[in-house]
Design a protein around this motif. Structure first.
Motif, PDB file in Angstrom:
ATOM      1  N   GLN A   1       0.554  -0.954  -0.099  1.00  0.00           N
ATOM      2  CA  GLN A   1      -0.119   0.099   0.413  1.00  0.00           C
ATOM      3  C   GLN A   1       0.607   1.221   0.562  1.00  0.00           C
ATOM      4  O   GLN A   1       0.661   2.570  -0.991  1.00  0.00           O
ATOM      5  CB  GLN A   1      -1.401  -0.045   0.992  1.00  0.00           C
ATOM      6  N   VAL A   2       2.180   1.222   1.234  1.00  0.00           N
ATOM      7  CA  VAL A   2       2.898   2.368   1.012  1.00  0.00           C
ATOM      8  C   VAL A   2       3.585   2.585  -0.680  1.00  0.00           C
ATOM      9  O   VAL A   2       3.822   4.075  -0.531  1.00  0.00           O
ATOM     10  CB  VAL A   2       4.255   2.365   2.018  1.00  0.00           C
ATOM     11  N   THR A   3       3.520   1.743  -1.465  1.00  0.00           N
ATOM     12  CA  THR A   3       4.452   2.253  -2.353  1.00  0.00           C
ATOM     13  C   THR A   3       3.507   3.172  -3.582  1.00  0.00           C
ATOM     14  O   THR A   3       3.648   3.684  -4.230  1.00  0.00           O
ATOM     15  CB  THR A   3       5.043   1.025  -3.247  1.00  0.00           C
ATOM     16  N   PHE A   4       2.139   3.018  -3.181  1.00  0.00           N
ATOM     17  CA  PHE A   4       1.324   3.976  -3.797  1.00  0.00           C
ATOM     18  C   PHE A   4      -0.018   5.124  -3.146  1.00  0.00           C
ATOM     19  O   PHE A   4      -0.423   5.582  -4.118  1.00  0.00           O
ATOM     20  CB  PHE A   4       0.109   3.193  -4.718  1.00  0.00           C
ATOM     21  N   GLU A   5       0.424   5.158  -1.931  1.00  0.00           N
ATOM     22  CA  GLU A   5      -0.768   5.171  -0.850  1.00  0.00           C
ATOM     23  C   GLU A   5      -0.035   5.534   0.393  1.00  0.00           C
ATOM     24  O   GLU A   5       0.304   4.763   1.213  1.00  0.00           O
ATOM     25  CB  GLU A   5      -1.624   4.978  -0.607  1.00  0.00           C
ATOM     26  N   GLY A   6       1.079   6.480   0.172  1.00  0.00           N
ATOM     27  CA  GLY A   6       2.257   7.416   0.751  1.00  0.00           C
ATOM     28  C   GLY A   6       1.687   7.012   2.386  1.00  0.00           C
ATOM     29  O   GLY A   6       2.622   7.569   3.575  1.00  0.00           O
ATOM     30  N   HIS A   7       0.414   7.881   2.575  1.00  0.00           N
ATOM     31  CA  HIS A   7      -0.368   8.016   3.647  1.00  0.00           C
ATOM     32  C   HIS A   7      -0.262   7.287   4.728  1.00  0.00           C
ATOM     33  O   HIS A   7      -0.901   7.246   5.877  1.00  0.00           O
ATOM     34  CB  HIS A   7      -1.011   9.091   3.765  1.00  0.00           C
ATOM     35  N   ALA A   8      -0.316   5.795   4.412  1.00  0.00           N
ATOM     36  CA  ALA A   8      -1.356   4.738   4.375  1.00  0.00           C
ATOM     37  C   ALA A   8      -2.338   5.467   5.874  1.00  0.00           C
ATOM     38  O   ALA A   8      -2.427   5.234   6.944  1.00  0.00           O
ATOM     39  CB  ALA A   8      -0.565   4.274   6.145  1.00  0.00           C
ATOM     40  N   THR A   9      -3.433   5.782   4.894  1.00  0.00           N
ATOM     41  CA  THR A   9      -4.559   6.734   5.677  1.00  0.00           C
ATOM     42  C   THR A   9      -5.747   5.831   7.055  1.00  0.00           C
ATOM     43  O   THR A   9      -5.740   6.455   8.056  1.00  0.00           O
ATOM     44  CB  THR A   9      -5.093   7.196   4.776  1.00  0.00           C
ATOM     45  N   SER A  10      -5.500   4.172   5.997  1.00  0.00           N
ATOM     46  CA  SER A  10      -6.477   3.753   7.360  1.00  0.00           C
ATOM     47  C   SER A  10      -5.833   3.921   8.621  1.00  0.00           C
ATOM     48  O   SER A  10      -6.577   3.119   9.458  1.00  0.00           O
ATOM     49  CB  SER A  10      -6.598   2.094   6.859  1.00  0.00           C
ATOM     50  N   SER A  11      -4.428   4.000   8.960  1.00  0.00           N
ATOM     51  CA  SER A  11      -3.757   3.651  10.023  1.00  0.00           C
ATOM     52  C   SER A  11      -3.479   5.009  10.490  1.00  0.00           C
ATOM     53  O   SER A  11      -3.436   5.373  11.659  1.00  0.00           O
ATOM     54  CB  SER A  11      -2.929   3.398  10.049  1.00  0.00           C
ATOM     55  N   CYS A  12      -2.619   6.667   9.929  1.00  0.00           N
ATOM     56  CA  CYS A  12      -2.518   7.439  10.989  1.00  0.00           C
ATOM     57  C   CYS A  12      -3.747   8.463  10.876  1.00  0.00           C
ATOM     58  O   CYS A  12      -3.623   9.643  11.803  1.00  0.00           O
ATOM     59  CB  CYS A  12      -2.050   8.107   9.169  1.00  0.00           C
ATOM     60  N   TYR A  13      -4.999   7.992  10.198  1.00  0.00           N
ATOM     61  CA  TYR A  13      -6.337   8.946  10.652  1.00  0.00           C
ATOM     62  C   TYR A  13      -6.754   8.045  12.074  1.00  0.00           C
ATOM     63  O   TYR A  13      -7.817   9.117  12.403  1.00  0.00           O
ATOM     64  CB  TYR A  13      -7.540   8.920   9.507  1.00  0.00           C
ATOM     65  N   HIS A  14      -6.535   7.399  12.317  1.00  0.00           N
ATOM     66  CA  HIS A  14      -6.345   6.794  13.969  1.00  0.00           C
ATOM     67  C   HIS A  14      -5.113   7.112  14.636  1.00  0.00           C
ATOM     68  O   HIS A  14      -5.320   6.353  16.354  1.00  0.00           O
ATOM     69  CB  HIS A  14      -6.818   5.371  13.869  1.00  0.00           C
ATOM     70  N   GLY A  15      -4.152   7.768  14.430  1.00  0.00           N
ATOM     71  CA  GLY A  15      -3.088   7.799  15.193  1.00  0.00           C
ATOM     72  C   GLY A  15      -1.995   7.577  14.922  1.00  0.00           C
ATOM     73  O   GLY A  15      -1.106   8.211  16.249  1.00  0.00           O
ATOM     74  N   VAL A  16      -1.754   6.925  14.293  1.00  0.00           N
ATOM     75  CA  VAL A  16      -0.727   6.493  13.830  1.00  0.00           C
ATOM     76  C   VAL A  16       0.104   6.849  13.166  1.00  0.00           C
ATOM     77  O   VAL A  16       0.298   7.066  11.998  1.00  0.00           O
ATOM     78  CB  VAL A  16      -1.450   4.710  12.962  1.00  0.00           C
ATOM     79  N   THR A  17       1.539   7.032  13.029  1.00  0.00           N
ATOM     80  CA  THR A  17       2.047   7.968  12.503  1.00  0.00           C
ATOM     81  C   THR A  17       3.661   7.460  12.485  1.00  0.00           C
ATOM     82  O   THR A  17       4.590   7.626  11.104  1.00  0.00           O
ATOM     83  CB  THR A  17       2.908   8.993  13.959  1.00  0.00           C
ATOM     84  N   SER A  18       4.181   5.880  13.131  1.00  0.00           N
ATOM     85  CA  SER A  18       4.961   4.846  11.875  1.00  0.00           C
ATOM     86  C   SER A  18       3.963   3.765  12.155  1.00  0.00           C
ATOM     87  O   SER A  18       3.916   2.641  13.173  1.00  0.00           O
ATOM     88  CB  SER A  18       5.510   5.188  13.385  1.00  0.00           C
ATOM     89  N   VAL A  19       4.381   3.107  11.408  1.00  0.00           N
ATOM     90  CA  VAL A  19       4.600   1.827  10.499  1.00  0.00           C
ATOM     91  C   VAL A  19       5.041   0.923  10.171  1.00  0.00           C
ATOM     92  O   VAL A  19       6.299   0.762   9.864  1.00  0.00           O
ATOM     93  CB  VAL A  19       2.939   1.855   9.725  1.00  0.00           C
ATOM     94  N   ILE A  20       5.323  -0.327  10.750  1.00  0.00           N
ATOM     95  CA  ILE A  20       6.692  -1.760  10.662  1.00  0.00           C
ATOM     96  C   ILE A  20       5.979  -2.459   9.703  1.00  0.00           C
ATOM     97  O   ILE A  20       5.010  -2.899   9.662  1.00  0.00           O
ATOM     98  CB  ILE A  20       7.496  -2.547  12.518  1.00  0.00           C
ATOM     99  N   SER A  21       6.608  -2.793   8.390  1.00  0.00           N
ATOM    100  CA  SER A  21       5.721  -4.088   7.578  1.00  0.00           C
ATOM    101  C   SER A  21       7.322  -5.269   7.583  1.00  0.00           C
ATOM    102  O   SER A  21       8.131  -5.061   7.632  1.00  0.00           O
ATOM    103  CB  SER A  21       5.680  -2.626   6.266  1.00  0.00           C
ATOM    104  N   GLY A  22       6.913  -5.653   6.107  1.00  0.00           N
ATOM    105  CA  GLY A  22       7.960  -7.186   6.074  1.00  0.00           C
ATOM    106  C   GLY A  22       7.988  -8.033   7.460  1.00  0.00           C
ATOM    107  O   GLY A  22       8.567  -8.689   6.983  1.00  0.00           O
TER     108      GLY A  22
END
Length: 260
Positions: free
Chosen positions: A66-87
């Motif tokens: 998702q972050v390759t085409f939607e870099g804000h990861a809006t389904s999380s950042c709208y809930h106060g998430v500012t950092s995500v760990i993937s992979g």
């Protein structure tokens, strides 16, 4: 001290372990510089009745596509998430050969329930190696992202279809080690792998990491730890049953091997 912005009268939870308290937060040049009873700012925000806290870190996501085409990861950042760990779980979208892109998309659709059409239409695939992916993301992100290099991706890159069928040779493990080392030097958050029986691909085969010997996993974990940064993620075969003593020891062995 003068501030660019003061957030006043909010209930501050600062992550330090101190009890929550009503205070002002002073910001200058984009950095929090003071917390207390403050005055003197170009802009004042009234946070009375609101909680002021650091952004939430989501330590286990599969936002890699998702972050390759939607870099804000809006389904999380709208809930106060500012950092995500993937992979996580050994799944990453790099390294990936062009011939394996369809397989990777189907893997994420199968294991993580992602919509295949979204992946097919959204992923730009303007990378192949892990360092190339990091360079691409550096220009697109609006959320903080840490990405592990995934064992299944590395196996598939080196072994192709055989990655889902057998253990690797010593030569293949060394090729994987080179890819993990390259990823860590490019800024990977670490290395992940999975032996979980719940992890199967779209053909209902075990994902590639499940076909690896534990020695292979241990070797790659050691390579990931060479630079003294990052972490190791490992889902053992008995994780969903509460871990056997053998699998608990394997986690200890990986920690010792990596030095992380």
């Amino acid at each position: 001290m003068s501030f660019d912005t003061i957030i006043k009268n909010g209930t501050v939870v600062d992550g330090s372990g101190l009890p929550k308290r009503v205070a002002d937060v002073g910001i200058k040049d984009g950095m929090i510089t003071d917390i207390g009873r403050l005055s003197g700012a170009t802009c004042t925000i009234d946070a009375d009745g609101l909680v002021v806290m650091p952004g939430i870190v989501d330590a286990h996501t599969h936002y890699d596509p998702q972050v390759t085409f939607e870099g804000h990861a809006t389904s999380s950042c709208y809930h106060g998430v500012t950092s995500v760990i993937s992979g996580n779980c050994g799944y990453s979208i790099a390294p990936c050969k062009p011939s394996d892109r369809e397989w990777v998309m189907r893997l994420f659709a199968q294991v993580e329930g992602m919509t295949p059409s979204v992946l097919q239409q959204g992923l730009p695939w303007d990378w192949e190696s892990f360092p190339q992916l990091m360079n691409v993301l550096d220009k697109r992100l609006g959320i903080n992202v840490g990405i592990y290099v995934g064992h299944s991706a590395v196996r598939r890159f080196v072994m192709g279809e055989a990655a889902s069928e057998r253990e690797a040779t010593d030569a293949e493990i060394q090729q994987m080690a080179t890819l993990v080392r390259e990823a860590m030097r490019a800024g990977a958050a670490g290395f992940t792998s999975s032996k979980s029986p719940t992890h199967v691909d779209h053909l209902k085969r075990p994902v590639p990491s499940r076909k690896a010997s534990f020695q292979e996993i241990k070797t790659l974990a050691a390579v990931a730890g060479e630079g003294g940064a990052g972490s190791i993620g490992y889902l053992a075969e008995t994780a969903v049953q509460g871990y056997t003593a053998e699998d608990r020891q394997r986690i200890v062995d990986l920690a010792l091997a990596s030095g992380l």
